[in-house]
Design a protein around this motif. Structure first.
Motif, short mmCIF file in Angstrom:
data_model
loop_
_atom_site.label_atom_id
_atom_site.label_comp_id
_atom_site.label_asym_id
_atom_site.label_seq_id
_atom_site.Cartn_x
_atom_site.Cartn_y
_atom_site.Cartn_z
N GLY A 107 0.65 -1.20 0.05
CA GLY A 107 0.27 0.10 0.05
C GLY A 107 0.92 1.20 -0.13
O GLY A 107 0.17 2.43 -0.31
N LEU A 108 2.08 1.11 0.49
CA LEU A 108 2.75 2.52 0.12
C LEU A 108 3.32 2.46 -1.19
O LEU A 108 3.74 1.71 -1.80
N ARG A 109 3.37 3.71 -1.46
CA ARG A 109 3.79 3.86 -3.13
C ARG A 109 4.86 4.93 -3.17
O ARG A 109 4.65 6.28 -3.06
N GLY A 110 6.23 4.55 -2.84
CA GLY A 110 7.38 5.31 -2.75
C GLY A 110 7.44 6.39 -1.76
O GLY A 110 6.94 6.05 -0.51
N PHE A 111 7.68 7.46 -2.06
CA PHE A 111 7.69 8.60 -0.86
C PHE A 111 6.44 9.11 -0.92
O PHE A 111 5.44 8.99 -1.84
N PHE A 112 6.11 9.88 0.16
CA PHE A 112 4.48 10.29 0.26
C PHE A 112 4.30 11.60 0.00
O PHE A 112 3.30 12.14 0.41
N TRP A 113 5.44 12.00 -0.84
CA TRP A 113 4.96 13.49 -1.38
C TRP A 113 5.20 13.71 -2.82
O TRP A 113 6.05 12.71 -3.39
N PRO A 114 4.82 14.69 -3.66
CA PRO A 114 4.99 14.82 -5.11
C PRO A 114 6.32 14.84 -5.48
O PRO A 114 7.10 15.52 -4.39
N ARG A 115 6.71 14.54 -6.51
CA ARG A 115 8.24 14.80 -6.95
C ARG A 115 8.12 16.11 -7.93
O ARG A 115 7.05 16.27 -8.32
N HIS A 116 9.17 16.78 -7.89
CA HIS A 116 9.48 17.94 -8.61
C HIS A 116 10.82 17.82 -9.45
O HIS A 116 11.88 17.74 -8.91
N LYS A 117 10.51 17.72 -10.65
CA LYS A 117 11.77 17.54 -11.90
C LYS A 117 12.37 19.04 -11.94
O LYS A 117 11.78 20.03 -11.63
N TYR A 118 13.47 18.66 -12.26
CA TYR A 118 14.55 20.09 -12.55
C TYR A 118 13.97 20.57 -14.03
O TYR A 118 13.85 19.55 -14.85
N ASP A 119 14.01 21.70 -14.21
CA ASP A 119 13.88 22.42 -15.24
C ASP A 119 14.56 22.08 -16.71
O ASP A 119 14.13 21.91 -17.80
N SER A 120 15.81 21.78 -16.21
CA SER A 120 16.90 21.46 -17.36
C SER A 120 18.01 20.96 -16.48
O SER A 120 18.21 20.99 -15.05
N ALA A 124 19.83 21.59 -12.62
CA ALA A 124 20.32 20.33 -11.77
C ALA A 124 21.95 20.75 -11.46
O ALA A 124 22.37 20.23 -10.36
N ALA A 125 22.54 20.83 -12.26
CA ALA A 125 23.88 21.08 -12.21
C ALA A 125 24.15 22.31 -11.28
O ALA A 125 25.20 22.23 -10.22
N ALA A 126 23.32 23.46 -11.17
CA ALA A 126 23.64 24.44 -10.61
C ALA A 126 23.07 24.02 -9.08
O ALA A 126 23.99 24.27 -7.89
N TYR A 127 22.09 23.19 -8.78
CA TYR A 127 21.71 22.65 -7.33
C TYR A 127 23.03 21.76 -6.72
O TYR A 127 23.23 21.81 -5.58
N ALA A 128 23.41 21.01 -7.79
CA ALA A 128 24.65 20.10 -7.40
C ALA A 128 25.99 20.79 -6.89
O ALA A 128 26.29 20.71 -5.85
N GLU A 129 26.10 22.13 -7.74
CA GLU A 129 27.27 22.80 -7.36
C GLU A 129 26.73 23.69 -6.06
O GLU A 129 27.94 23.63 -5.12
N ARG A 130 26.14 23.96 -5.83
CA ARG A 130 25.32 24.67 -4.34
C ARG A 130 25.67 23.69 -3.41
O ARG A 130 26.22 24.00 -2.30
N LEU A 131 25.13 22.58 -3.51
CA LEU A 131 25.36 21.50 -2.36
C LEU A 131 26.86 21.23 -2.09
O LEU A 131 27.19 21.11 -1.05
N ARG A 132 27.64 20.99 -3.16
CA ARG A 132 28.98 20.74 -3.07
C ARG A 132 29.61 22.12 -2.30
O ARG A 132 30.32 21.44 -1.62
N ALA A 133 29.41 23.25 -2.53
CA ALA A 133 29.86 24.17 -1.89
C ALA A 133 29.19 24.47 -0.50
O ALA A 133 30.09 24.78 0.44
N GLY A 134 28.27 23.76 -0.16
CA GLY A 134 27.86 24.01 1.30
C GLY A 134 28.75 22.68 1.97
O GLY A 134 28.67 22.89 3.16
#
Length: 136
Positions: A107-120, A124-134
């Motif tokens: 009855g559980l279907r993956g995560f319990f919240w909606p998914r949000h795709k990257y626009d491009s 995605a690369a910009a988010y990865a860079e921000r996290l690496r910097a963090g």
């Protein structure tokens, strides 16, 4: 402030203990997703995973690993779901790891919240860079 999980750790509040180790305690969730849903907590009060001292992370997740295996060997589950929340959706402000038995078509279907795709890929690369910097 009263911490329900600290009271359980100290034996001041009843709980169905699953694991009792010098550094951690695990007990059944009172509102389980499925029977056997267990909460693993460090004995010391730490609110979130970033608050947990680095030397305690490995041992805590060693216990989570053992609990995940027990879901299969002791309960006959096909697998398990292991997760924790930091602040958001954290019903008790004491670090706790959920270890939940899972079975096909439970009855559980993956995560319990909606998914949000990257626009491009660039976004995605910009988010990865921000996290690496963090990470510093």
């Amino acid at each position: 402030m009263v911490c329900v999980f600290c009271e359980i750790v100290k034996g001041e509040r009843p709980a169905f203990l699953v694991l009792d180790e010098p550094d951690a305690v695990a007990f059944l969730d009172t509102r389980p997703l499925f029977k056997g849903h267990t909460l693993l907590v460090p004995r010391e009060h730490h609110e979130t995973l970033p608050d947990l001292p680095a030397g305690q992370v490995g041992p805590l997740f060693g216990h989570a690993r053992r609990l995940a295996a027990a879901m299969e060997s002791a309960l006959g589950a096909a697998g398990s779901f292991v997760a924790l929340n930091n602040r958001i959706s954290q019903s008790v402000p004491h670090l706790h790891v959920h270890v939940v038995p899972r079975n096909p078509k439970d009855g559980l279907r993956g995560f319990f919240w909606p998914r949000h795709k990257y626009d491009s890929d660039a976004e995605a690369a910009a988010y990865a860079e921000r996290l690496r910097a963090g990470l510093g």
